[in-house]
Scaffold this active site. Sequence first.
Site, short mmCIF file in Angstrom:
data_model
loop_
_atom_site.label_atom_id
_atom_site.label_comp_id
_atom_site.label_asym_id
_atom_site.label_seq_id
_atom_site.Cartn_x
_atom_site.Cartn_y
_atom_site.Cartn_z
CB CYS A 58 -0.89 0.10 1.23
SG CYS A 58 -2.27 -1.29 1.40
N GLY A 59 0.22 2.33 -0.22
CA GLY A 59 1.04 3.52 -0.17
C GLY A 59 0.45 4.60 0.86
#
Length: 291
Positions: free
Chosen positions: A2-3
């Site tokens: 994820c970011g």
Amino acid sequence: MCGIVGLFLKDPALEPELGKLLADMLVVMTGRGPDSAGFAVYGAGDAGHLKLTVRGGDLDSVVSGLAGLAVATRRDTHLVLSFPVSSEELVRGWLALNRPDLVVTGSGSRIELYKEVGLPLDVANRFGLPAMIGTHGIGHTRMATESAVTTDGAHPFSTGRDQCLVHNGSLSNHRSLRRRLEHEGLSFVTDNDSEVAAGFISWRLREGDSLTEALEAGLEDLDGFYTFVIGTENGFAVMRDPISCKPAVMAETDQYVAFGSEYRALVNLPGIEKARVFEPEPARAYVWERN
């Protein structure tokens, strides 16, 4: 994978640009999370009023039903209700009786929290993030690896007033920790491990910990790997687990503190070429708070 991103402004002159800067950072992280996105922004507010962000369908009926009790601002699938703190019981009571299907995404004097399934650019534009004004904000782009792609599973998660958390990683003991926190009076909307992490921080803060102390307590009680970015009414914090296998980079200038899962999320920030750029150390709480 994820970011996550976060931006804490030291310079009030940048506050009108918060939404635009945070939106740019969020969109850059699309490759790390194209399934859904979300963000929390800390804007104007005062101790005498409460904001309640709710998500669901048929929001017009909520606006009409709460007319006279709350001022409503609609943003796509979300509605921000603003009302005197003294009216909280009446507003929540009306929602519980008439619209139990609605999900409360965040509450507090300053926080507004939005999240939806879709590409980060689309989510940011649907809710008007580039035009938002505030002192700090955090965001998340999700690539679902252990659960379905749903709005409920999108980050940030909020389990306390003016508190929220975004997470990259996975916790192995979240089910047992959830049972412990439920015994302490916390409630959860999803089965997501990140919501449990948010609940743990909220519980520690409720028990009197400082933000730093709450994060340090997590080193003992949270099993797994994680990078957290946390927002509170006046604070912004970053914490990585002792192994720190998830990427993280920070930048600090006289004007702001910024976080990104990758440096490319920070490259368009003003004055980045003169910033102190560093990788947050494992098992160390980084906390900035406004007076």
